[in-house]
Design an enzyme around this catalytic site. Structure first.
Site, mmCIF file in Angstrom:
data_model
loop_
_atom_site.group_PDB
_atom_site.id
_atom_site.type_symbol
_atom_site.label_atom_id
_atom_site.label_comp_id
_atom_site.label_asym_id
_atom_site.label_seq_id
_atom_site.Cartn_x
_atom_site.Cartn_y
_atom_site.Cartn_z
ATOM 1 N N ASP A 1 -2.605 -15.208 26.258
ATOM 2 C CA ASP A 1 -2.172 -16.116 26.635
ATOM 3 C C ASP A 1 -0.962 -15.679 26.250
ATOM 4 O OD1 ASP A 1 -2.343 -18.490 25.265
ATOM 5 O OD2 ASP A 1 -3.595 -17.119 25.247
ATOM 6 N N SER B 1 -2.484 -13.874 7.951
ATOM 7 C CA SER B 1 -3.540 -15.091 7.512
ATOM 8 C C SER B 1 -4.441 -16.325 6.992
ATOM 9 C CB SER B 1 -3.417 -15.853 9.321
ATOM 10 O OG SER B 1 -4.464 -15.386 9.473
ATOM 11 N N GLY C 1 -1.822 -17.359 17.736
ATOM 12 C CA GLY C 1 -2.855 -18.641 17.895
ATOM 13 C C GLY C 1 -2.116 -19.604 18.933
ATOM 14 N N SER D 1 1.057 -1.246 0.186
ATOM 15 C CA SER D 1 0.148 0.155 -0.417
ATOM 16 C C SER D 1 0.802 0.948 -0.239
ATOM 17 C CB SER D 1 -1.147 -0.082 1.356
ATOM 18 O OG SER D 1 -1.174 1.421 1.537
ATOM 19 N N GLY E 1 0.304 -20.707 17.720
ATOM 20 C CA GLY E 1 1.965 -20.193 18.346
ATOM 21 C C GLY E 1 2.490 -21.582 16.527
ATOM 22 N N GLY E 2 2.081 -22.115 15.864
ATOM 23 C CA GLY E 2 2.601 -22.567 14.988
ATOM 24 C C GLY E 2 2.878 -22.042 13.518
ATOM 25 N N LYS F 1 -3.306 -22.398 7.015
ATOM 26 C CA LYS F 1 -4.028 -23.576 6.944
ATOM 27 C C LYS F 1 -3.103 -24.629 6.190
ATOM 28 C CE LYS F 1 -4.410 -22.438 11.468
ATOM 29 N NZ LYS F 1 -3.429 -23.218 12.879
ATOM 30 N N LYS G 1 -4.741 -21.815 -0.610
ATOM 31 C CA LYS G 1 -6.298 -22.450 -1.109
ATOM 32 C C LYS G 1 -7.225 -22.578 0.439
ATOM 33 C CE LYS G 1 -4.572 -25.314 -4.886
ATOM 34 N NZ LYS G 1 -3.743 -26.749 -4.455
ATOM 35 N N ASN H 1 -11.035 -15.406 6.015
ATOM 36 C CA ASN H 1 -12.243 -16.863 6.199
ATOM 37 C C ASN H 1 -13.103 -15.512 7.293
ATOM 38 O OD1 ASN H 1 -12.370 -18.480 3.689
ATOM 39 N ND2 ASN H 1 -10.708 -19.234 5.813
#
Length: 317
Positions: free
Chosen positions: A209, A302, A178, A27, A180-181, A52, A47, A305
């Site tokens: 957390d 990330s 979230g 941007s 951490g992955g 994920k 996809k 959706n």
């Protein structure tokens, strides 16, 4: 870390054959406002509409023929569920997905559309782990964890690998957190290819957390946190992701619910893309002024959706 990075390199080769090579967007307005170069790795174009897919494919491609024949089970608020379901469809593996009843309807329906058996539960009354354990009492199904699995972590890391390959070395890279992955994979990949880059994790204040764990050195939990960023509604970091984040992440930042909404609106109105609240966390940290950035900055977006009703509420705000 070297062995994990080898896993990441193998995952990168495998995933290039099946995943979308997602665009990197900029941007001009934001660059001028922040006086730096900001590159968005847009996994909302991946996809299933989220990063994920990378981890689910990398984990499930390595299952034994017997495991593939018996099927898999997973639990997720949405994006991991869709990813496991799609990969199951691609590799002819039966999938059972445990999802909270308050997961976005668009994510529930997409998971079913990919052929999965969806089992809903009330997150106020039980946990997804407990429901999955009851469903898989004979342990015939292979559990595909949403983040605490080295195969998944390596797969998620490939988004950062692609970003750095495309734009070159970065001064900062931001990723939502979230379980951490994504963040741990991003951190390991970045520190191996771009060691001077500052790796920043971002999560909602209402689901902080990971931030509390990072700064205290003690694992904290926050069951069923109240945040619109449903992808971060994990109870806590994992046994694998927590130490990786401690070792390789430089800073954790939290953002408010309103700051998350502001970032979603910026993506929509300024950049003309749909980004879900969890995917907007990195931009939220930048717009909030909580993080002082300079030079070249990468941001992992990330996913995209989001239910139409929530998007409408955010945009009207």
């Amino acid at each position: 870390m070297e062995s994990i990075f080898q896993e990441i390199k193998q995952a990168t080769k495998a995933i290039k054959k099946v995943a979308n090579k997602t665009p990197v967007l900029k941007s001009t307005y934001l660059d001028q406002q922040q006086n730096c170069e900001i590159y968005f790795k847009c996994e909302n174009f991946q996809k299933v509409g989220a990063f994920k897919f990378r981890g689910a494919f990398n984990a499930m491609r390595q299952l034994s023929p017997q495991q593939k024949q018996k099927g898999v089970i997973a639990y997720s608020s949405g994006n991991h569920a869709q990813a496991v379901a799609l990969v199951g469809q691609m590799l002819s593996i039966k999938t059972t997905l445990v999802m909270p009843s308050n997961a976005p309807k668009i994510k529930q329906q997409a998971t079913r559309d990919y052929g999965a058996k969806v089992v809903l539960f009330d997150p106020q009354k039980t946990s997804r782990e407990a429901v999955a354990a009851d469903l898989n009492g004979d342990q015939q199904l292979t559990l595909i964890k949403p983040f605490d699995d080295l195969r998944l972590i390596a797969g998620q890391a490939t988004a950062a690998v692609e970003l750095i390959e495309e734009v070159g070395e970065l001064d900062f890279i931001l990723a939502p957190c979230g379980g951490g992955g994504l963040l741990s994979g991003t951190a390991v990949a970045t520190k191996n290819t771009n060691p001077n880059c500052q790796v920043i994790g971002v999560e909602p204040k209402n689901a902080d957390d990971a931030t509390r764990s990072f700064y205290s050195g003690v694992l904290h939990s926050n069951p069923n946190p109240d945040t619109i960023a449903d992808g971060t509604r994990t109870t806590c970091l994992g046994e694998i992701t927590f130490p990786l984040i401690q070792q390789h992440v430089d800073q954790m930042i939290t953002v408010s619910e309103e700051q998350i909404k502001q970032a979603v609106r910026f993506f929509f109105y300024r950049m003309k893309i749909v980004v879900e609240p969890s995917g907007a966390l990195g931009l939220a940290a930048i717009l909030s002024g909580a993080l002082k950035i300079n030079g070249k900055v990468g941001v992992i977006v990330s996913g995209g959706n989001i239910d139409a009703s929530l998007m409408a509420d955010i945009l009207q705000g």
